[in-house]
Design a protein around this motif. Structure first.
Motif, PDB file in Angstrom:
ATOM      1  N   LYS A  28      42.322  38.034  34.345  1.00  8.92           N
ATOM      2  CA  LYS A  28      41.012  38.581  34.678  1.00  8.92           C
ATOM      3  C   LYS A  28      39.969  37.483  34.478  1.00  8.92           C
ATOM      4  CE  LYS A  28      40.312  40.417  30.008  1.00  8.92           C
ATOM      5  NZ  LYS A  28      40.058  41.645  29.202  1.00  8.92           N
ATOM      6  N   VAL A  82      47.356  36.180  43.829  1.00  5.95           N
ATOM      7  CA  VAL A  82      46.556  37.057  42.981  1.00  5.95           C
ATOM      8  C   VAL A  82      45.072  36.784  43.196  1.00  5.95           C
ATOM      9  CG1 VAL A  82      46.148  37.821  40.608  1.00  5.95           C
ATOM     10  CG2 VAL A  82      48.420  36.989  41.270  1.00  5.95           C
ATOM     11  N   ILE A 136      41.420  37.391  41.828  1.00  2.00           N
ATOM     12  CA  ILE A 136      40.723  37.728  40.589  1.00  2.00           C
ATOM     13  C   ILE A 136      39.464  38.526  40.942  1.00  2.00           C
ATOM     14  CG2 ILE A 136      39.698  36.857  38.464  1.00  2.00           C
ATOM     15  CD1 ILE A 136      42.734  36.331  38.780  1.00  2.00           C
ATOM     16  N   HIS A 150      42.380  42.026  38.347  1.00  2.19           N
ATOM     17  CA  HIS A 150      42.978  41.283  39.451  1.00  2.19           C
ATOM     18  C   HIS A 150      43.572  42.251  40.459  1.00  2.19           C
ATOM     19  CE1 HIS A 150      46.470  42.161  36.874  1.00  2.19           C
ATOM     20  NE2 HIS A 150      47.128  42.219  38.021  1.00  2.19           N
TER      21      HIS A 150
END
Length: 462
Positions: A332, A425, A427, A432
């Motif tokens: 995160k 991924v 953020i 996320h």
């Protein structure tokens, strides 16, 4: 014998590849390129100038070139995917037609060029102050750089050539710097990434959409690979399936060479030969990514060639998957990249010790020799500092375990097995989002999918 993907069947391809077939022209508002240029200008001072040049075509052999790929920073600031261009940014301005211009685009104006075909390009495609012929670049550059302290410039690639016949190393970077120093006394040369990388590492909504499209196209290919994989296939057959998916769904092509390593090749991090015939009992690592609109995905899955993992392979696979899950849970904004690396190593070390493959956590690097996260975007290893996760970064998470083939201290069932699981991924505020979640990775889901029939299982005429 190498299977041939049937053209007729390809026209009736299953829904897993039906992402969309139109090829990108543009999905980025014209004003965004000018906004990016203005942000770069704001980071410069009046005693500096920035120059970007488009990539040259690269010869493959004789008069045949490789498919063209634009220089990423030039594309980021212009959206132009053609050679023959220059971009000049000058905070103090440079006089063109009696007016001071801060953003000047130079292009090849010959018939057929994108610069020539798009009338009013400086208003519609870039929004730059003015558009000139590339033949005018040298004279205007000399005016713009005169008396300046800093030139931001990236050297054309490659910057280094070693000629063993002449027994000499040629450094283009060094020669260019020397020539510029002779022409412009006191001029300091700095890389453009000092200015542009901080912008590129934070993705705009338009960039996120393009990355997601690249991910979806790659996911479609991987799902087809799951369904098609069987003993006796060659690694290049999976490559063909993936690249077919890229092309059919409007991608530019691969964002990087396909890595498809089975058996002993699963231990090789950047294996690109893709020539081995796969056997029952092997696992195969597919580290792949399609490119769409200049942006690339980067996804890795590990598949059992026979359709089912052995018990030892399951243990290693679950170890890697657990490392990914526990690390995803901490990803995160505000979390250091270092913490991501340390979490993967911690969970992996615990798993390896539980299996009896290592005695202490310090030995984990023997089985996990690579970093586990990097930026993605216009480049698969995109520019940007890896210090702290921030909102709208897109990064990979790719834990892995690679068990050597010849080590008597390791039970034979574990040997010669490489496992890597990688997702893309995004953020977001407070956490996320896994962009590549559509590609199965739980063992039950993988083995269930592999029972289905895929494109690669059909021979000509079926």
């Amino acid at each position: 014998m190498k299977k041939i993907i049937p053209f007729v069947y390809g026209l009736c391809l299953t829904a897993s590849l039906a992402v969309a077939a139109e090829r990108l022209t543009t999905q980025v508002p014209a004003g965004l390129y000018m906004e990016r240029c203005r942000r770069v200008l704001a980071a410069m001072d009046s005693s500096s100038v920035l120059v970007l040049r488009s990539a040259d075509s690269r010869p493959r052999s004789m008069d045949v070139n490789y498919p063209y790929r634009q220089e990423s920073n030039f594309y980021y600031l212009t959206g132009i995917d053609q050679t023959g261009g220059f971009l000049l940014l000058a905070p103090a301005g440079v006089e063109v037609g009696g007016k001071k211009r801060q953003v000047v685009l130079f292009g090849d104006m010959r018939a057929g060029s994108v610069y020539a075909k798009k009338e009013g390009l400086h208003q519609t495609a870039l929004g730059c102050d003015t558009l000139l012929s590339s033949r005018q670049f040298e004279a205007l550059f000399q005016t713009a750089v005169k008396g300046k302290a800093t030139l931001y410039y990236s050297m054309p690639q490659p910057t280094f050539v070693n000629d063993p016949v002449a027994n000499k190393r040629f450094f283009l970077d060094r020669d260019v710097r020397k020539e510029l120093a002779n022409r412009y006394s006191g001029l300091q040369i700095k890389p453009v990434n000092d200015l542009i990388a901080p912008l590129r590492r934070i993705k705009s909504p338009e960039e996120l959409a393009l990355i997601q499209r690249a991910v979806d196209i790659t996911a479609a290919g991987l799902i087809e690979a799951y369904k098609s994989l069987q003993p006796g296939m060659y690694e290049y057959e999976l490559q063909a399936l993936l690249e077919y998916a890229y092309t059919r769904n409007g991608a530019n092509g691969p964002g990087f060479p396909c890595i498809i390593g089975s058996g002993p090749n699963s231990l090789v991090l950047h294996y690109e030969d893709n020539s081995r015939r796969m056997q029952s009992g092997d696992v195969v690592v597919l580290d792949v990514g399609g490119e769409f609109g200049g942006y690339t995905a980067d996804i890795t899955r590990t598949m059992p060639v026979s359709g089912r993992f052995t018990e030892a392979q399951k243990e290693l696979y679950e170890l890697v998957l657990q490392a990914q899950k526990e690390t995803l849970a901490i990803m995160k904004p505000g979390v250091p990249f270092r913490a991501v690396e340390e979490k993967v190593q911690e969970v992996t070390a615990q798993g390896l010790m539980k299996l009896g493959l290592i005695k202490d956590k310090e030995q984990v690097r023997r089985f996990l020799p690579h970093g586990v996260s990097h930026h993605i975007g216009l480049d698969v290893h995109d520019v940007g500092r890896t210090d702290t996760l921030q909102v709208n970064m897109v990064v990979t998470l790719e834990p892995g375990v690679y068990v050597p083939a010849h080590d008597a201290a390791i039970p034979e069932a574990y040997r010669n097995v490489g496992i890597r699981i990688e997702d893309d991924v995004w953020i977001v505020a407070g956490g996320h989002k896994v962009l590549s979640a559509a590609v199965p990775k739980e063992i039950k889901a993988v083995e269930k999918l592999m029972k289905k029939t895929g494109l690669g299982n059909r021979s000509v005429g079926q």
